[in-house]
Design a protein around this motif. Structure first.
Motif, PDB file in Angstrom:
ATOM      1  N   PHE A   1       0.837  -1.205   0.000  1.00 52.89           N
ATOM      2  CA  PHE A   1       0.000   0.000   0.000  1.00 52.89           C
ATOM      3  C   PHE A   1       0.873   1.256   0.000  1.00 52.89           C
ATOM      4  CE2 PHE A   1      -2.453   3.141   2.613  1.00 52.89           C
ATOM      5  CZ  PHE A   1      -3.336   3.490   1.604  1.00 52.89           C
ATOM      6  N   LEU A   2       1.930   1.259   0.793  1.00 50.28           N
ATOM      7  CA  LEU A   2       2.839   2.408   0.807  1.00 50.28           C
ATOM      8  C   LEU A   2       3.530   2.581  -0.548  1.00 50.28           C
ATOM      9  CD1 LEU A   2       4.455   2.000   4.349  1.00 50.28           C
ATOM     10  CD2 LEU A   2       2.849   3.764   3.613  1.00 50.28           C
ATOM     11  N   ALA A   3       3.861   1.446  -1.187  1.00 50.60           N
ATOM     12  CA  ALA A   3       4.460   1.529  -2.528  1.00 50.60           C
ATOM     13  C   ALA A   3       3.482   2.181  -3.511  1.00 50.60           C
ATOM     14  CB  ALA A   3       4.846   0.136  -3.008  1.00 50.60           C
ATOM     15  N   GLU A   4       2.198   1.837  -3.384  1.00 51.33           N
ATOM     16  CA  GLU A   4       1.194   2.466  -4.258  1.00 51.33           C
ATOM     17  C   GLU A   4       1.099   3.968  -3.990  1.00 51.33           C
ATOM     18  OE1 GLU A   4      -2.665   0.780  -3.910  1.00 51.33           O
ATOM     19  OE2 GLU A   4      -3.552   2.075  -5.439  1.00 51.33           O
ATOM     20  N   ILE A   5       1.162   4.350  -2.711  1.00 50.70           N
ATOM     21  CA  ILE A   5       1.127   5.784  -2.378  1.00 50.70           C
ATOM     22  C   ILE A   5       2.314   6.508  -3.019  1.00 50.70           C
ATOM     23  CG2 ILE A   5       1.445   7.426  -0.477  1.00 50.70           C
ATOM     24  CD1 ILE A   5      -0.228   5.607   1.260  1.00 50.70           C
ATOM     25  N   LEU A   6       3.490   5.900  -2.943  1.00 51.60           N
ATOM     26  CA  LEU A   6       4.679   6.537  -3.522  1.00 51.60           C
ATOM     27  C   LEU A   6       4.559   6.655  -5.040  1.00 51.60           C
ATOM     28  CD1 LEU A   6       7.434   4.789  -1.371  1.00 51.60           C
ATOM     29  CD2 LEU A   6       6.807   7.212  -1.312  1.00 51.60           C
ATOM     30  N   ILE A   7       3.996   5.625  -5.680  1.00 50.37           N
ATOM     31  CA  ILE A   7       3.862   5.664  -7.141  1.00 50.37           C
ATOM     32  C   ILE A   7       2.838   6.717  -7.562  1.00 50.37           C
ATOM     33  CG2 ILE A   7       3.021   4.339  -9.120  1.00 50.37           C
ATOM     34  CD1 ILE A   7       4.296   1.873  -7.804  1.00 50.37           C
ATOM     35  N   ILE A   8       1.665   6.686  -6.929  1.00 49.14           N
ATOM     36  CA  ILE A   8       0.652   7.692  -7.272  1.00 49.14           C
ATOM     37  C   ILE A   8       1.154   9.089  -6.889  1.00 49.14           C
ATOM     38  CG2 ILE A   8      -1.707   8.470  -6.862  1.00 49.14           C
ATOM     39  CD1 ILE A   8      -1.562   5.923  -8.453  1.00 49.14           C
ATOM     40  N   GLY A   9       1.844   9.183  -5.748  1.00 48.54           N
ATOM     41  CA  GLY A   9       2.410  10.469  -5.343  1.00 48.54           C
ATOM     42  C   GLY A   9       3.412  10.997  -6.358  1.00 48.54           C
ATOM     43  N   THR A  10       4.196  10.103  -6.949  1.00 51.99           N
ATOM     44  CA  THR A  10       5.143  10.518  -7.981  1.00 51.99           C
ATOM     45  C   THR A  10       4.404  11.056  -9.218  1.00 51.99           C
ATOM     46  OG1 THR A  10       6.716   8.840  -7.226  1.00 51.99           O
ATOM     47  CG2 THR A  10       7.071   9.761  -9.413  1.00 51.99           C
ATOM     48  N   ALA A  11       3.302  10.399  -9.573  1.00 47.10           N
ATOM     49  CA  ALA A  11       2.501  10.894 -10.701  1.00 47.10           C
ATOM     50  C   ALA A  11       1.913  12.274 -10.388  1.00 47.10           C
ATOM     51  CB  ALA A  11       1.388   9.898 -11.023  1.00 47.10           C
ATOM     52  N   VAL A  12       1.449  12.455  -9.142  1.00 49.73           N
ATOM     53  CA  VAL A  12       0.913  13.759  -8.741  1.00 49.73           C
ATOM     54  C   VAL A  12       2.033  14.807  -8.723  1.00 49.73           C
ATOM     55  CG1 VAL A  12      -0.298  14.999  -6.908  1.00 49.73           C
ATOM     56  CG2 VAL A  12      -0.908  12.635  -7.413  1.00 49.73           C
ATOM     57  N   LEU A  13       3.228  14.383  -8.325  1.00 48.24           N
ATOM     58  CA  LEU A  13       4.389  15.285  -8.360  1.00 48.24           C
ATOM     59  C   LEU A  13       4.636  15.802  -9.779  1.00 48.24           C
ATOM     60  CD1 LEU A  13       7.184  16.388  -7.235  1.00 48.24           C
ATOM     61  CD2 LEU A  13       8.093  14.138  -7.830  1.00 48.24           C
ATOM     62  N   SER A  14       4.525  14.902 -10.751  1.00 50.10           N
ATOM     63  CA  SER A  14       4.725  15.329 -12.140  1.00 50.10           C
ATOM     64  C   SER A  14       3.652  16.328 -12.561  1.00 50.10           C
ATOM     65  CB  SER A  14       4.704  14.108 -13.070  1.00 50.10           C
ATOM     66  OG  SER A  14       3.412  13.517 -13.109  1.00 50.10           O
ATOM     67  N   LEU A  15       2.428  16.147 -12.061  1.00 53.82           N
ATOM     68  CA  LEU A  15       1.365  17.112 -12.355  1.00 53.82           C
ATOM     69  C   LEU A  15       1.651  18.461 -11.700  1.00 53.82           C
ATOM     70  CD1 LEU A  15      -1.456  17.681 -13.577  1.00 53.82           C
ATOM     71  CD2 LEU A  15      -2.446  16.799 -11.453  1.00 53.82           C
ATOM     72  N   ASP A  16       2.300  18.417 -10.538  1.00 53.61           N
ATOM     73  CA  ASP A  16       2.619  19.662  -9.825  1.00 53.61           C
ATOM     74  C   ASP A  16       3.554  20.552 -10.632  1.00 53.61           C
ATOM     75  OD1 ASP A  16       2.467  21.477  -7.789  1.00 53.61           O
ATOM     76  OD2 ASP A  16       3.895  20.458  -6.473  1.00 53.61           O
ATOM     77  N   LEU A  17       4.419  19.952 -11.441  1.00 50.03           N
ATOM     78  CA  LEU A  17       5.294  20.766 -12.295  1.00 50.03           C
ATOM     79  C   LEU A  17       4.468  21.644 -13.230  1.00 50.03           C
ATOM     80  CD1 LEU A  17       8.179  18.348 -13.375  1.00 50.03           C
ATOM     81  CD2 LEU A  17       8.256  20.174 -11.680  1.00 50.03           C
ATOM     82  N   LEU A  18       3.379  21.080 -13.747  1.00 53.15           N
ATOM     83  CA  LEU A  18       2.544  21.839 -14.671  1.00 53.15           C
ATOM     84  C   LEU A  18       1.643  22.831 -13.945  1.00 53.15           C
ATOM     85  CD1 LEU A  18       1.405  18.958 -17.088  1.00 53.15           C
ATOM     86  CD2 LEU A  18       3.288  20.561 -17.388  1.00 53.15           C
ATOM     87  N   VAL A  19       0.967  22.355 -12.894  1.00 56.44           N
ATOM     88  CA  VAL A  19      -0.026  23.184 -12.213  1.00 56.44           C
ATOM     89  C   VAL A  19       0.647  24.222 -11.310  1.00 56.44           C
ATOM     90  CG1 VAL A  19      -2.021  23.164 -10.676  1.00 56.44           C
ATOM     91  CG2 VAL A  19      -1.685  21.291 -12.293  1.00 56.44           C
ATOM     92  N   GLY A  20       1.581  23.749 -10.497  1.00 53.17           N
ATOM     93  CA  GLY A  20       2.174  24.624  -9.494  1.00 53.17           C
ATOM     94  C   GLY A  20       3.149  25.643 -10.052  1.00 53.17           C
ATOM     95  N   PHE A  21       3.804  25.323 -11.145  1.00 53.66           N
ATOM     96  CA  PHE A  21       4.851  26.208 -11.653  1.00 53.66           C
ATOM     97  C   PHE A  21       4.512  26.799 -13.023  1.00 53.66           C
ATOM     98  CE2 PHE A  21       6.612  23.309  -8.631  1.00 53.66           C
ATOM     99  CZ  PHE A  21       7.398  24.114  -7.836  1.00 53.66           C
ATOM    100  N   GLY A  22       3.641  26.120 -13.751  1.00 54.29           N
ATOM    101  CA  GLY A  22       3.268  26.648 -15.061  1.00 54.29           C
ATOM    102  C   GLY A  22       1.839  27.139 -15.143  1.00 54.29           C
ATOM    103  N   GLY A  23       1.040  26.878 -14.086  1.00 52.44           N
ATOM    104  CA  GLY A  23      -0.364  27.274 -14.127  1.00 52.44           C
ATOM    105  C   GLY A  23      -1.161  26.511 -15.175  1.00 52.44           C
ATOM    106  N   LEU A  24      -0.711  25.288 -15.508  1.00 50.35           N
ATOM    107  CA  LEU A  24      -1.346  24.489 -16.558  1.00 50.35           C
ATOM    108  C   LEU A  24      -2.116  23.338 -15.920  1.00 50.35           C
ATOM    109  CD1 LEU A  24       1.772  24.331 -18.919  1.00 50.35           C
ATOM    110  CD2 LEU A  24      -0.181  25.890 -19.107  1.00 50.35           C
ATOM    111  N   VAL A  25      -3.391  23.533 -15.685  1.00 51.37           N
ATOM    112  CA  VAL A  25      -4.233  22.501 -15.076  1.00 51.37           C
ATOM    113  C   VAL A  25      -4.699  21.551 -16.171  1.00 51.37           C
ATOM    114  CG1 VAL A  25      -6.268  22.025 -13.690  1.00 51.37           C
ATOM    115  CG2 VAL A  25      -4.983  24.148 -13.340  1.00 51.37           C
ATOM    116  N   SER A  26      -4.304  20.270 -16.032  1.00 51.38           N
ATOM    117  CA  SER A  26      -4.565  19.296 -17.093  1.00 51.38           C
ATOM    118  C   SER A  26      -5.512  18.208 -16.610  1.00 51.38           C
ATOM    119  CB  SER A  26      -3.242  18.659 -17.545  1.00 51.38           C
ATOM    120  OG  SER A  26      -3.481  17.566 -18.412  1.00 51.38           O
TER     121      SER A  26
END
Length: 347
Positions: free
Chosen positions: A56-81
């Motif tokens: 379960f923790l491994a799944e959290i880390l994997i999904i968290g990594t995917a959310v981290l990649s989204l943060d590059l767009l949303v948090g720094f580029g203002g690009l909500v996808s």
């Protein structure tokens, strides 16, 4: 400049230097303490948790990594996808299909996942890079749903609505020996390593000139264009970096989840990532993992008692927006007396 002014300036510089040394020392100690805390937080479960909890923790880390990649767009580029799940889920399908024919070597899976994420990001970028705000949101949704249609109807390859399962175990060739990564502890370590490298890569990206230019394109797009910057090129590079990180996370997802289905590329998966990001903190990078942990914990444990677990997620989302508008990470930092992490800055 007379002698008195020269002496005063020298004394001022000395005073500033003397003040900077303790500040630098505190910053180094803070970083070391944070690194030790993260190491303890990641290493502790290996000693205390069972196989199920580690998966379960491994799944959290994997999904968290995917959310981290989204943060590059949303948090720094203002690009909500709303098409970001296409990058993550597409890489998951690519790794799952490849594993059925050529085995599931970890390095090969990561290479396939990253390559798939980059290619899909380029395809998405060609369509959406000259748009912003609502148009970017809608176009990313449409492109993502086009991939979902392919996955859902190409039953011979993707399994259609049933998805894919029954993958060979993930392996890692370490010189003369081959390590099988099919247990909770080994999958957890692999997921933690990928998450750590992704976090490091994200930090390097936002600290690099391209990261600063991305923030500039969000804050002052017209001024950046007047200075000669290509806004579409900056956003495309951010999307490619985001796709590579999402692809790396997606490559591990089938082996931890032991299943990959059309929901992994559906727009609802993208919406779930956005909710996780808002709860954890947009623009904080670390918040991606916090938001993923909160959401998946509620989904996994509370859904055993009630079908209305999404109501609690909604309440937490609303409370976060009202009480901690910058997310849980920034809220905790504020309570601890540190400055909140604003969008586009990482401390």
């Amino acid at each position: 400049m007379n002698r008195i002014e020269t002496v005063n300036r020298t004394e001022l510089l000395r005073a500033e230097g003397a003040a900077a040394v303790p500040q630098l020392g505190r910053r180094i100690l803070s970083r070391v303490a944070l690194a030790l805390a993260v190491t303890a937080a990641l290493g502790g479960p290996l000693l205390l948790a069972g196989d199920y909890q580690l998966r379960f923790l491994a799944e959290i880390l994997i999904i968290g990594t995917a959310v981290l990649s989204l943060d590059l767009l949303v948090g720094f580029g203002g690009l909500v996808s709303l098409g970001h799940a296409a990058l993550f889920g597409g890489a998951a399908y690519a790794a799952a299909i490849t594993a059925q024919y050529w085995g599931a070597d970890l390095i090969v899976m990561l290479a396939v996942g990253i390559a798939t994420g980059v290619v899909l990001a380029l395809v998405l970028g060609v369509v959406v890079m000259r748009t912003i705000s609502l148009f970017f949101l809608i176009l990313s949704l449409i492109v993502g749903q086009m991939l979902w249609e392919v996955v859902f109807h190409w039953r011979e390859v993707t399994g259609g609505a049933d998805g894919l399962r029954g993958f060979p175990p993930l392996t890692l060739h370490a010189g003369v020996a081959t390590v099988v990564l099919n247990s909770g502890p080994t999958l957890y370590v692999a997921a933690a390593a990928v998450a750590g490298l992704a976090l490091l890569a994200a930090h390097c990206f936002v600290d690099a000139p391209i990261g600063r230019a991305l923030v500039g394109s969000r804050e002052r797009a017209l001024r950046m264009s007047a200075l000669g910057y290509s806004i579409p090129a900056i956003r495309l590079m951010a999307l490619v970096a985001s796709g590579a990180i999402a692809g790396a996370a997606g490559a591990l997802y089938p082996f931890v989840n032991q299943y990959v289905g059309p929901n992994a590329v559906h727009w609802t998966m993208s919406a779930m990532m956005i909710i996780m990001l808002v709860i954890g903190g947009v623009g904080s990078l670390y918040g991606a993992f916090v938001g993923a942990a909160i959401y998946l914990s509620i989904q996994t444990y509370l859904s055993s008692y009630t079908d209305r677990w999404q109501l609690l997620v909604g309440l937490i989302f609303v409370m976060t927006v009202l009480v901690m508008p910058q997310g849980v990470v920034a809220g905790v930092r504020s309570l601890l007396g540190r400055r909140p992490a604003g969008g586009g800055g990482v401390s």
